[in-house]
Write a protein that holds these residues in place. Structure first.
Motif, short mmCIF file in Angstrom:
data_model
loop_
_atom_site.label_atom_id
_atom_site.label_comp_id
_atom_site.label_asym_id
_atom_site.label_seq_id
_atom_site.Cartn_x
_atom_site.Cartn_y
_atom_site.Cartn_z
N ARG A 112 0.83 -1.20 0.00
CA ARG A 112 0.00 0.00 0.00
C ARG A 112 0.86 1.25 0.00
O ARG A 112 0.57 2.22 -0.66
N GLU A 116 -0.06 3.35 -3.18
CA GLU A 116 -0.87 4.56 -2.97
C GLU A 116 -0.05 5.83 -3.11
O GLU A 116 -0.61 6.91 -3.29
N LYS A 118 1.70 6.25 -5.54
CA LYS A 118 1.75 6.34 -7.00
C LYS A 118 3.20 6.52 -7.46
O LYS A 118 3.47 7.19 -8.45
N THR A 222 4.70 10.48 1.69
CA THR A 222 5.25 10.76 0.37
C THR A 222 6.20 11.95 0.42
O THR A 222 6.32 12.62 1.43
N LEU A 227 0.20 11.64 3.77
CA LEU A 227 0.08 10.29 4.31
C LEU A 227 -0.51 9.43 3.21
O LEU A 227 -1.58 9.74 2.68
N CYS A 228 0.18 8.36 2.81
CA CYS A 228 -0.38 7.54 1.74
C CYS A 228 -0.80 6.15 2.22
O CYS A 228 -1.54 5.46 1.53
N ALA A 229 -0.33 5.74 3.38
CA ALA A 229 -0.77 4.46 3.92
C ALA A 229 -0.57 4.47 5.42
O ALA A 229 0.39 5.08 5.92
N MET B 1 -6.89 1.98 -3.76
CA MET B 1 -7.63 3.23 -3.95
C MET B 1 -7.65 3.55 -5.43
O MET B 1 -6.97 2.93 -6.20
N GLN B 200 -6.80 1.83 9.43
CA GLN B 200 -6.03 1.59 8.23
C GLN B 200 -6.23 2.81 7.35
O GLN B 200 -7.17 3.56 7.54
N MET B 201 -5.33 2.99 6.45
CA MET B 201 -5.50 4.14 5.56
C MET B 201 -4.81 3.85 4.25
O MET B 201 -3.72 3.26 4.23
N ASP B 202 -5.47 4.21 3.15
CA ASP B 202 -4.74 4.20 1.89
C ASP B 202 -5.21 5.35 1.04
O ASP B 202 -6.34 5.81 1.17
N GLY B 203 -4.34 5.84 0.16
CA GLY B 203 -4.68 6.97 -0.69
C GLY B 203 -3.73 8.11 -0.45
O GLY B 203 -2.52 7.90 -0.41
N ASN B 204 -4.24 9.31 -0.32
CA ASN B 204 -3.41 10.49 -0.18
C ASN B 204 -4.12 11.53 0.68
O ASN B 204 -5.13 12.08 0.27
N PHE B 205 -3.57 11.78 1.87
CA PHE B 205 -4.13 12.81 2.76
C PHE B 205 -3.03 13.77 3.15
O PHE B 205 -1.96 13.34 3.57
N SER B 206 -3.30 15.06 3.07
CA SER B 206 -2.39 16.00 3.71
C SER B 206 -2.66 15.89 5.20
O SER B 206 -3.65 15.27 5.62
#
Lengths: 264, 243
Positions: A112, A116, A118, A222, A227-229, B1, B200-206
């Motif tokens: 992940r 995630e 990318k 990243t 936060l990507c995972a 995601m 859990q977390m996936d993707g893109n968060f500031s």
């Protein structure tokens, strides 16, 4: 109770007491990582490979690539797969057999972080839309387990990707042993793992710290500080304050750790 | 995601299913739907249909897994083959194994396992129909089933997810939003204390987006908690005797 568990109980008490007085068993600060050594291009037959040691934890990540049919919902995108082997020599409790929930969690969390962020531009891995795309396969081989597989594995995987080259593809066949360009990449996600002991969050846990922990969180960040995972494991609980503290630290530490990612 | 396809998931402030960003999908909770299991819960949440069944505390088999100090907790999350568009082959896959692990870990310290040494408490959750957020529906249903089984616990647990679609933080992603959205954050909360048991977390968060998603998921959890309590009260309110 087995002999091993009795030892852990005694260790649990002593580690808890140490943490309450602001110390760790190896003298590190709560937010200090162990020394990291990285050896790129360790394996010749792989498209890319990196051996990472964080303290005594050693993980070797190898990248292999193959051509296959894309997934039906992404006909023009390359494919990413991540696997992990907890090799029996790495720890006396590891045994040969089907993947355990720990090894599955480890592989999926590292996956992940890579996916995630990318970091791989999968749109550039298409050979023939709907028919042939490159599959990038990350295999992490845990050789020596002294805590914190997530960060060691992730660092090994990301470095291996940055040093990986696409095999030559001629007349619908892969020419093994010959390589062309580097993978199309555009990020360097860094994983940061903390364990919670006696209410405190400790970065980069040793094996003993993991065995007595209340809970653990891994956060992957990243280059743009996003936060990507994230993954919480273990049976303990976290507060929002814990999360804030660890996220801030993850973002800060990632900037330093990221400097270790090099194409050689 | 999300794949790299750009899809308009919010148009004029309305999501693909007509909801506003802060709205939950409809949830229906039924308690005690199974006869043989000690506790059970059928939970409908948007397009999700999950059935949780609990056995325990009961004698722990295999014997070598017995713990002399407390009950052994087992949690099996499984998707039925017909629950998704493309048939899912029966049996645990890697995703189910991971979900089972983190869900079990979420519940371990919520239950008073030390009251029942050498036993096992077995939680089975079947996803009969999947529509994004199945792990949240499963854990939420499991918590109700445990209460239905009369197993003593610190608190009910609610799992709820928030995410990001088209750069907007939204509560409770639906299928489209899960496939084409930008981030997903499922949280499992110990409702009496507000502590996080699953994350859990996936993707893109500031950093800021993460905070917003967290707050929204907590808000959703509080609404669902009321529904859990309501469903459990109803079981007793009718005055029917369990056979």
């Amino acid at each position: 109770m087995s002999e091993e568990e009795i030892i852990w109980e005694v260790k649990r008490d002593s580690i808890n007491k140490l943490v309450q007085s602001g110390k760790r068993i190896d003298g590190r600060a709560f937010d200090e990582q162990r020394p990291i050594t990285i050896t790129n291009n360790f394996i010749e037959n792989a498209e890319g490979s990196t051996l990472v040691k964080i303290g005594n934890t050693a993980v070797l990540a190898g990248i292999k690539m193959d051509v296959m049919e894309p997934f039906p919902d992404t006909p023009e995108e390359g494919v990413l797969m991540t696997n992990a082997e907890l090799v029996p020599m790495a720890d006396p409790t590891y045994y040969a057999g089907p993947p355990t929930e720990d090894s599955i969690e480890f592989a999926r969390v590292v996956d992940r972080g890579v996916r995630e962020s990318k970091m791989i531009d999968v749109s550039k891995l298409c050979i023939s839309p709907g028919e042939k795309v490159w599959a990038v396969m990350i295999d992490m081989h845990v050789l020596d387990y002294d805590g914190n597989l997530f960060d060691a594995g992730s660092l090994a995987a990301v470095n291996a990707l940055w040093n990986a080259r696409i095999p030559r593809y001629e007349e619908d066949k892969i020419v093994r042993g010959e390589w062309e360009d580097y993978l199309p990449l555009n990020d360097k996600p860094i994983s940061n793992t903390f364990v919670k002991i006696a209410g405190k969050n400790l970065l980069d846990p040793l094996i003993d710290e993991e065995r007595v922990m209340d809970a653990r969180i891994t956060m992957a960040v990243t280059e743009k500080d996003a936060l990507c995972a994230a993954q919480k494991s273990g049976t303990g609980f976290y507060t929002k304050q814990d999360l804030d503290e660890m996220l801030d630290l993850s973002i800060a530490k990632s900037k330093q750790t990221r400097k270790l990612i090099k194409r050689e | 995601m999300g794949s790299n396809k750009k899809v308009d998931l919010i148009i004029d402030g309305k999501r693909t299913d007509g909801r506003s960003p802060e709205e939950l999908r409809p949830i229906k909770i039924e308690v005690g739907v199974l006869h043989r299991a000690d506790g059970s819960c059928l939970l409908d949440w948007g397009d999700n249909k999950v059935l949780a069944g609990v056995y325990g505390p009961r004698e722990c088999f295999p014997k070598h897994e017995q713990d002399p100090l407390k009950a052994r907790l087992r949690y099996r999350y499984n998707m039925a083959p017909f629950s998704v568009s493309d048939r899912k082959r029966p049996g645990p896959d890697r995703r189910s194994v991971e979900i089972s692990k983190v869900s079990r870990e979420a519940l371990e310290k919520v239950l008073f396992l030390e009251y029942f040494p050498r036993t096992s408490i077995d939680i089975f959750v079947e996803v009969l129909q999947a529509g994004a957020g199945t792990r949240c529906a499963a854990l939420t249903a499991a918590s109700v089933a445990l209460a239905d089984a009369g197993i003593p616990m610190k608190s009910l647990v609610v799992a709820c997810a928030a995410g990001k679609v088209n750069d907007t933080i939204v509560l409770d992603l639906n299928q489209m939003e899960d496939n084409y959205g930008q981030a997903d954050l499922p949280l499992g909360i110990v409702m009496t204390t507000g502590e996080i048991a699953l994350m859990q977390m996936d993707g893109n968060f500031s950093r800021e987006e993460f905070n917003q998603a967290y707050e929204l998921a907590m808000k959703g959890a509080r609404e669902i908690y009321e529904k859990q309590k309501q469903a459990l009260k109803q079981k007793y309110a009718a005055g029917e005797l369990n056979e």
